[in-house]
Design an enzyme around this catalytic site. Structure first.
Site, PDB file in Angstrom:
ATOM      1  N   LYS A  46       1.025  -1.350   0.063  1.00 25.00           N
ATOM      2  CA  LYS A  46       0.081  -0.175   0.089  1.00 25.00           C
ATOM      3  C   LYS A  46       0.813   1.138   0.060  1.00 25.00           C
ATOM      4  O   LYS A  46       2.034   1.391   0.767  1.00 25.00           O
ATOM      5  CB  LYS A  46      -1.053  -0.006   1.294  1.00 25.00           C
ATOM      6  CG  LYS A  46      -1.946   1.083   1.376  1.00 25.00           C
ATOM      7  CD  LYS A  46      -2.778   1.131   2.592  1.00 25.00           C
ATOM      8  CE  LYS A  46      -3.974   2.272   2.549  1.00 25.00           C
ATOM      9  NZ  LYS A  46      -4.706   1.798   3.691  1.00 25.00           N
ATOM     10  N   SER A  71      -9.630   2.126   3.197  1.00 22.72           N
ATOM     11  CA  SER A  71      -8.919   2.563   1.999  1.00 22.72           C
ATOM     12  C   SER A  71      -7.734   1.673   1.505  1.00 22.72           C
ATOM     13  O   SER A  71      -7.271   2.238   0.366  1.00 22.72           O
ATOM     14  CB  SER A  71      -8.225   3.872   3.167  1.00 22.72           C
ATOM     15  OG  SER A  71      -7.272   3.236   3.932  1.00 22.72           O
ATOM     16  N   SER A 112      -9.640  -0.500   7.248  1.00 18.13           N
ATOM     17  CA  SER A 112      -9.151  -0.243   5.743  1.00 18.13           C
ATOM     18  C   SER A 112      -8.712  -1.234   5.338  1.00 18.13           C
ATOM     19  O   SER A 112      -8.285  -1.389   3.989  1.00 18.13           O
ATOM     20  CB  SER A 112      -8.164   0.913   6.016  1.00 18.13           C
ATOM     21  OG  SER A 112      -8.900   2.195   5.912  1.00 18.13           O
TER      22      SER A 112
END
Lengths: 463, 95
Positions: free
Chosen positions: A65, A140, A164
């Site tokens: 990420k 997210s 997330s």
């Protein structure tokens, strides 16, 4: 690979073929590292042919990420303000993956500063759901979840502040785990809300999730909140007797707002575990309805403080024009941050400001204690708690983006684990009539990752 | 508690954010809505409840004060938007 039937270079090159096909439609990656990845794969193949001992992830393509620092590779956090930031060091988790001989293939898209539940707030464009391009992948860590779901990576790292990792895993039909707070080093994770943030794995199945977790769960002197616990090999305890395990279900997680099809699939999963011999018991988590309010006070307060560092001086975006100091700060931040980040900075600054600190921030810190106590009491009776991960399957792009509060309520079942610091995993448990994946969440006591993996594995193997 | 336009302007100033008129009106409405939702925390009596300062209690651990390798000056400056003679360059602070 050990048998020489397939080499790392082939695996990496086939993953990049898949990325070429699938990424233009999903936008899961912000940065791709094709050349570096091919070189690392070649080095690993050379070492393998020489008979050298290789790490647990030797030659496997892993995505990271884009809020986790990678030395020499741009780390944007999905934001304009960090769009040119190239970290001079690796996050501890990245270092550990490299030591395990993983091949890092790219940096995945995300909501700006990990603030969002739909991956619509990235400066680099939204990410689409792998099952329906009209829908969101969750957020997210939506890029990481979409990449794994579409075989654009074998496994990925995400970060979970209020759900997330778990919510996008649920909405993309993959496995995602948020470890106990402090179990994974946050060194090199761009801070959003430090008392809630935790890095976690997103994988195709529970076994991979246990493997990746075993590699990243370790003490790190560079993170002052890192727990002293020794490393564990979670893959060793996946199988074996499950009959002793007591499962709790709480009405508070099956009430208003929960989609009927999601409810049915989760209840089916629970029935299945009961058939395997686990005991299912009703418990109560009476303050569940206060979790979102508590979370949005604490997370925004911490964010407003953490994001004060983006001032255009040491790194990141700064406008070209000549300005005085105060104007330079303001222009940097106003042009560098997107709308959701500004909204949360303003809310967080408000709840910390003179006259409101006691009413909001201190109050929420106390309610956090009450929510933690709910869990402590429940875990006196049961070993794990099972809930839906998300109240609905993937919603449509644009459906909630203009209504922040409704968007925040997408995390209604996931934020409590962050507030209580406990581990929680989302595992696929079926699909709805539209063909969209449904996730089931298993929460456990602090440091009981081995147990939630075991329950998740039993479910996955028998579903 | 209701959030006014003035609150938004004041807080934006504290946070070093410059908002357009449109943003101010939008945030005022949205934040008012969110704060009203957050006000439900007042339904709970928290009089004798301690705050959570750390979710998993840890003992403070002191480490030896030892110098370890750190970033070089060049590395530390590599991401600076503006630099000069080995320093971060900022607009004049003292007039």
């Amino acid at each position: 690979m050990k048998r020489g039937e397939v080499c790392s270079e082939e695996i990496i090159s086939s993953v990049f073929d898949q990325i070429k096909k699938a990424n233009p439609n999903t936008n899961a990656y912000v940065t791709l590292l094709k050349e570096q990845a091919k070189e690392s794969a070649k080095r690993i193949d050379d070492r393998r042919s020489k008979g050298e001992n290789l790490g647990a992830l030797a030659g496997l393509p892993v995505a990271i990420k884009d809020n986790i620092c990678t030395r020499g590779v741009r780390t944007t956090c999905g934001s304009k303000i960090l769009s040119n930031f190239v970290p001079p060091y690796d996050a501890t988790v990245v270092r550990r993956l490299k030591e395990a001989d993983a091949v890092i293939i790219g940096k995945t898209n995300m909501d700006e500063f990990a603030m969002g539940s739909s991956n619509e707030t990235s400066f680099f464009g939204l990410v689409k759901n792998p099952f329906d391009s009209q829908r969101i992948p969750g957020g997210s860590s939506g890029g990481s979840a979409a990449a794994v779901a579409l075989h654009m990576a074998t496994m990925a790292l995400g970060s979970d502040t209020g759900g997330s990792v778990r919510q996008p895993a649920s909405l993309c039909g993959v496995v995602g785990m948020k470890p106990t707070y402090g179990r994974v080093s946050r060194f090199g994770l761009v801070a959003f809300a430090s008392s809630l943030d935790q890095i976690g794995p997103i994988t195709k199945d529970v076994k991979d999730c246990a493997l990746l977790s075993s590699l990243i769960c370790s003490h790190d002197p560079k993170d002052s909140t890192s727990l002293p616990e020794a490393e564990s090999n979670f893959t060793e305890s996946l199988e074996g007797d499950v009959k002793y395990i007591k499962v709790g279900i709480a009405d508070e997680y099956f009430g208003q707002g929960l989609d009927e099809e999601v409810k049915e699939a989760v209840m089916k999963g629970i029935t299945l575990l009961e058939k395997l011999g686990m005991k299912v018991e009703k418990i109560s988590l009476p303050h569940t309805d206060k979790a979102i309010a508590t979370y949005y006070v604490l997370a925004t307060a911490e964010a407003s403080s953490n994001l004060a560092r983006y001032d255009g001086v040491k790194y990141g975006f700064r406008p070209e024009e000549e300005l005085d100091l105060s104007q330079m700060y303001k222009k940097t931040r106003s042009e560098g941050f997107g709308a959701e980040v500004k909204r949360r900075i303003i809310l967080g600054t408000y709840v910390l400001s003179a006259g409101y600190y006691e009413a909001y921030y201190a109050k929420a810190q106390k309610v956090r204690t009450i929510i933690r106590e709910d869990f402590s009491k429940a875990f006196e009776k049961v070993d794990v708690i099972i809930t839906p991960t998300s109240p609905t399957t993937a919603f449509r792009i644009g459906e909630k983006i203009d209504d922040p509060l409704t968007m925040y309520l997408s995390d209604i079942y996931t934020t409590s684990a962050n507030l209580a610091g406990i581990p929680a995993i989302s595992v696929p448990c079926g699909k709805d009539s539209k063909g969209l994946p449904i996730g089931l969440q298993i929460m456990g006591k602090p440091l009981s990752e081995d147990l939630i993996f075991k329950v998740a594995y039993a479910l996955e193997q028998n579903l | 508690m209701a959030i006014t336009l003035k609150d938004v302007e004041y807080v934006a100033e504290l946070a070093n954010l410059e908002l357009s008129q449109k943003e101010k009106f939008k945030f005022q409405k949205e934040l008012d809505n969110i704060i009203k939702y957050i006000d439900q925390l007042n339904e709970l009596n928290t009089e004798n409840v301690p705050v959570t300062s750390h979710v998993i209690p840890l003992e403070n651990v002191f480490r030896e004060d030892r110098a370890l390798p750190s970033l070089s000056q060049d590395q530390a400056l590599a991401n600076a938007p503006q630099k000069k003679d080995g320093f971060f360059k900022v607009p004049k602070v003292i007039g």
